[in-house]
Design a protein around this motif. Structure first.
Motif, mmCIF file in Angstrom:
data_model
loop_
_atom_site.group_PDB
_atom_site.id
_atom_site.type_symbol
_atom_site.label_atom_id
_atom_site.label_comp_id
_atom_site.label_asym_id
_atom_site.label_seq_id
_atom_site.Cartn_x
_atom_site.Cartn_y
_atom_site.Cartn_z
ATOM 1 N N THR A 187 -17.713 -12.431 20.675
ATOM 2 C CA THR A 187 -17.487 -11.047 20.246
ATOM 3 C C THR A 187 -16.590 -10.276 21.199
ATOM 4 O OG1 THR A 187 -19.506 -10.316 21.369
ATOM 5 C CG2 THR A 187 -19.694 -10.924 19.041
ATOM 6 N N ALA A 188 -16.665 -10.591 22.478
ATOM 7 C CA ALA A 188 -15.858 -9.900 23.501
ATOM 8 C C ALA A 188 -15.977 -8.382 23.370
ATOM 9 C CB ALA A 188 -14.398 -10.335 23.404
ATOM 10 N N ALA A 189 -17.196 -7.896 23.157
ATOM 11 C CA ALA A 189 -17.439 -6.456 22.990
ATOM 12 C C ALA A 189 -18.799 -6.110 23.581
ATOM 13 C CB ALA A 189 -17.392 -6.071 21.509
ATOM 14 N N PRO A 190 -18.965 -4.873 24.056
ATOM 15 C CA PRO A 190 -20.261 -4.471 24.621
ATOM 16 C C PRO A 190 -21.323 -4.268 23.547
ATOM 17 C CG PRO A 190 -18.747 -2.617 24.651
ATOM 18 C CD PRO A 190 -17.945 -3.811 24.238
ATOM 19 N N VAL A 191 -22.572 -4.457 23.938
ATOM 20 C CA VAL A 191 -23.709 -4.214 23.056
ATOM 21 C C VAL A 191 -24.054 -2.730 23.089
ATOM 22 C CG1 VAL A 191 -26.146 -4.750 22.635
ATOM 23 C CG2 VAL A 191 -24.601 -6.519 23.490
ATOM 24 N N VAL A 192 -24.253 -2.127 21.889
ATOM 25 C CA VAL A 192 -24.558 -0.692 21.834
ATOM 26 C C VAL A 192 -25.944 -0.403 21.254
ATOM 27 C CG1 VAL A 192 -22.152 0.023 21.724
ATOM 28 C CG2 VAL A 192 -23.378 -0.479 19.596
ATOM 29 N N LYS A 193 -26.567 -1.405 20.638
ATOM 30 C CA LYS A 193 -27.902 -1.212 20.091
ATOM 31 C C LYS A 193 -28.630 -2.547 20.091
ATOM 32 C CE LYS A 193 -30.401 0.636 16.069
ATOM 33 N NZ LYS A 193 -30.271 1.175 14.686
ATOM 34 N N LEU A 194 -29.932 -2.488 20.353
ATOM 35 C CA LEU A 194 -30.685 -3.722 20.492
ATOM 36 C C LEU A 194 -32.142 -3.505 20.112
ATOM 37 C CD1 LEU A 194 -31.216 -6.595 21.642
ATOM 38 C CD2 LEU A 194 -31.291 -5.565 23.912
ATOM 39 N N THR A 195 -32.666 -4.398 19.289
ATOM 40 C CA THR A 195 -34.104 -4.443 19.005
ATOM 41 C C THR A 195 -34.568 -5.880 19.200
ATOM 42 O OG1 THR A 195 -33.743 -4.840 16.644
ATOM 43 C CG2 THR A 195 -34.015 -2.554 17.336
ATOM 44 N N ALA A 196 -35.817 -6.047 19.575
ATOM 45 C CA ALA A 196 -36.343 -7.390 19.794
ATOM 46 C C ALA A 196 -37.856 -7.377 19.685
ATOM 47 C CB ALA A 196 -35.928 -7.904 21.176
ATOM 48 N N SER A 197 -38.412 -8.496 19.296
ATOM 49 C CA SER A 197 -39.863 -8.650 19.263
ATOM 50 C C SER A 197 -40.189 -10.102 19.581
ATOM 51 C CB SER A 197 -40.435 -8.265 17.891
ATOM 52 O OG SER A 197 -39.853 -9.043 16.868
ATOM 53 N N GLY A 198 -41.399 -10.332 20.055
ATOM 54 C CA GLY A 198 -41.760 -11.689 20.427
ATOM 55 C C GLY A 198 -43.258 -11.882 20.443
ATOM 56 N N THR A 199 -43.662 -13.122 20.662
ATOM 57 C CA THR A 199 -45.086 -13.430 20.678
ATOM 58 C C THR A 199 -45.373 -14.550 21.662
ATOM 59 O OG1 THR A 199 -46.979 -14.000 19.280
ATOM 60 C CG2 THR A 199 -44.939 -15.155 18.834
ATOM 61 N N HIS A 200 -46.621 -14.571 22.144
ATOM 62 C CA HIS A 200 -47.119 -15.638 23.006
ATOM 63 C C HIS A 200 -47.852 -16.644 22.131
ATOM 64 C CE1 HIS A 200 -46.460 -13.080 26.607
ATOM 65 N NE2 HIS A 200 -46.795 -12.111 25.780
ATOM 66 N N ALA A 201 -47.472 -17.890 22.224
ATOM 67 C CA ALA A 201 -48.125 -18.906 21.395
ATOM 68 C C ALA A 201 -48.717 -20.033 22.223
ATOM 69 C CB ALA A 201 -47.134 -19.474 20.385
ATOM 70 N N SER A 202 -48.543 -19.977 23.536
ATOM 71 C CA SER A 202 -49.098 -20.998 24.421
ATOM 72 C C SER A 202 -49.815 -20.304 25.564
ATOM 73 C CB SER A 202 -47.980 -21.900 24.968
ATOM 74 O OG SER A 202 -47.155 -21.170 25.861
ATOM 75 N N GLY A 203 -50.329 -21.072 26.471
ATOM 76 C CA GLY A 203 -51.037 -20.486 27.607
ATOM 77 C C GLY A 203 -50.169 -20.264 28.821
ATOM 78 N N SER A 204 -48.854 -20.288 28.638
ATOM 79 C CA SER A 204 -47.947 -20.162 29.785
ATOM 80 C C SER A 204 -47.891 -18.749 30.351
ATOM 81 C CB SER A 204 -46.528 -20.588 29.374
ATOM 82 O OG SER A 204 -45.966 -19.662 28.457
ATOM 83 N N GLY A 205 -48.251 -17.748 29.519
ATOM 84 C CA GLY A 205 -48.141 -16.364 29.963
ATOM 85 C C GLY A 205 -46.785 -15.744 29.694
ATOM 86 N N TYR A 206 -45.857 -16.539 29.158
ATOM 87 C CA TYR A 206 -44.516 -16.049 28.846
ATOM 88 C C TYR A 206 -44.306 -16.026 27.327
ATOM 89 C CZ TYR A 206 -43.478 -16.910 33.781
ATOM 90 O OH TYR A 206 -43.490 -16.899 35.143
ATOM 91 N N LEU A 207 -43.319 -15.241 26.882
ATOM 92 C CA LEU A 207 -42.982 -15.201 25.464
ATOM 93 C C LEU A 207 -42.488 -16.569 25.010
ATOM 94 C CD1 LEU A 207 -41.091 -11.774 25.368
ATOM 95 C CD2 LEU A 207 -43.289 -12.272 24.274
ATOM 96 N N ASP A 208 -43.030 -17.041 23.891
ATOM 97 C CA ASP A 208 -42.660 -18.359 23.375
ATOM 98 C C ASP A 208 -41.803 -18.281 22.118
ATOM 99 O OD1 ASP A 208 -44.172 -20.007 25.250
ATOM 100 O OD2 ASP A 208 -45.937 -19.161 24.296
ATOM 101 N N TYR A 209 -41.796 -17.131 21.441
ATOM 102 C CA TYR A 209 -41.013 -16.953 20.215
ATOM 103 C C TYR A 209 -40.457 -15.536 20.229
ATOM 104 C CZ TYR A 209 -39.719 -17.190 15.260
ATOM 105 O OH TYR A 209 -39.018 -17.207 14.078
ATOM 106 N N VAL A 210 -39.133 -15.413 20.143
ATOM 107 C CA VAL A 210 -38.489 -14.094 20.218
ATOM 108 C C VAL A 210 -37.366 -14.005 19.201
ATOM 109 C CG1 VAL A 210 -37.089 -12.548 21.655
ATOM 110 C CG2 VAL A 210 -39.047 -13.737 22.664
ATOM 111 N N THR A 211 -37.296 -12.873 18.527
ATOM 112 C CA THR A 211 -36.148 -12.557 17.675
ATOM 113 C C THR A 211 -35.500 -11.288 18.196
ATOM 114 O OG1 THR A 211 -37.442 -11.213 16.136
ATOM 115 C CG2 THR A 211 -37.266 -13.569 15.666
#
Length: 344
Positions: A187-211
């Motif tokens: 894209t070679a352009a700056p980001v001006v808007k961003l949304t994201a969500s995620g979930t924990h599905a393992s016992g690692s303590g970190y996000l395992d699935y993110v959109t």
């Protein structure tokens, strides 16, 4: 391209290279380096003595339990240790004048990444970061295919089954960061808007699935999905252009281009679709990446994926991760964008 005054290595002798960390990724660095032209694999280092000795014996090189003892014998190293150790190992290597190919992400935090980038300049060291998809034949061909296309939207899917590798970071820093880097390049352009969500599905303590959904200053939009808990492996990037739809499959090195056919002077009740299949080479991306690194060390040239590019990807990845954790959207006015957040 800028060059490093003290970086070049004489063409008379092979470049002396070592590998620090010989786990899941590091062992592949060892394998490829062992047969690269004009390269001498000197040794490997790992805190796991049994694994290190086994690999050193297999490739007939020296083993070092303490990576610092390897540094006097090499011109360059590939660093494939856990992310939390990237800063410590990277700084130690560059203080000894050793060039680095650092596995991604460049560091565990933006501040550590910035210090590594500054140190590379201070010590005249090459710092290449392992965003390996840049060297994927399918991506290289994709760049040519869409060179004259107006990009409207991009979709990236990077999905994997759960494994014990890279369980010290979230799926954003492990998998999604690859596509973040590719999108920033395309894209070679700056980001001006961003949304994201995620979930924990393992016992690692970190996000395992993110959109995540990104809006760029040039009007393009992008959606990214990354998963460590999907039951099959997917590596796909789709480009919605004004005149075509292009799909790149990074696992199968395949590109499909979809276009609509037009028949002048006729009323069509349906639009016929033309599908073009683009064939790419079968070169292993890691082989191409390491070959590029060695060429940069020998010639003293800036790598195509250096510290600055990796830092941009890390900044955006960190923002996505935080928004996914907080379940909040982020938007920035174009004025002062780079000054306030320095997002690419």
């Amino acid at each position: 391209m800028p060059s490093f005054p003290n970086a070049g290595v004489s063409a008379i002798r092979p470049i002396q290279v070592g590998v620090i960390g010989v786990g899941n990724m590091g062992q592949h660095h060892v394998r490829v380096l062992s047969f690269l032209k004009d390269v001498q694999l000197v040794g490997v280092a790992d805190v796991n003595v049994e694994r290190g000795l086994e690999l050193a014996s297999k490739y007939r090189v020296r083993f070092f339990e303490d990576y610092r003892e390897l540094l006097p014998y090499v011109d360059a190293v590939c660093v494939a240790v856990p992310t939390r150790l990237h800063y410590e190992v990277g700084m130690t290597c560059m203080r000894q004048g050793v060039h680095i190919l650092m596995e991604k992400p460049i560091a565990a935090s933006i501040s550590e990444a910035e210090l590594l980038v500054n140190a590379a300049a201070e010590y005249d060291c090459i710092l290449q970061v392992g965003h390996i998809e840049r060297f994927n034949p399918a991506f290289l061909e994709l760049q040519k295919v869409i060179q004259q296309e107006e990009i409207l939207a991009l979709e990236a899917h990077r999905l994997s089954p759960y494994s014990q590798r890279a369980n010290d970071v979230s799926v954003v820093l492990d998998l999604m960061i690859h596509d973040i880097d590719l999108l920033l390049e395309l894209t070679a352009a700056p980001v001006v808007k961003l949304t994201a969500s995620g979930t924990h599905a393992s016992g690692s303590g970190y996000l395992d699935y993110v959109t995540a959904t990104l809006n760029f200053a040039n009007g393009a939009i992008a959606s990214l999905t990354a998963s460590k808990v999907t039951h099959r492996k997917v590596r796909r990037l789709t480009i919605h252009g004004k005149n075509s739809l292009t799909e790149a499959d990074f696992l199968n090195n395949e590109i499909l281009i979809h276009r609509h056919s037009q028949k002048a002077g006729q009323v069509l009740y349906r639009q016929d679709e033309l599908v073009e299949r683009v064939y790419t080479s079968n070169i292993e991306p890691l082989h191409a990446e390491l070959e590029h690194f060695v060429q940069c060390v020998r010639g003293g040239n800036q790598p195509s994926v250096g510290g600055e590019q990796a830092l941009k990807a890390l900044r955006l990845a960190t923002r996505i991760e935080q928004i996914a954790l907080d379940s909040q959207a982020w938007q920035e006015n174009l004025v002062g964008l780079e000054k306030s957040l320095r997002l690419p």
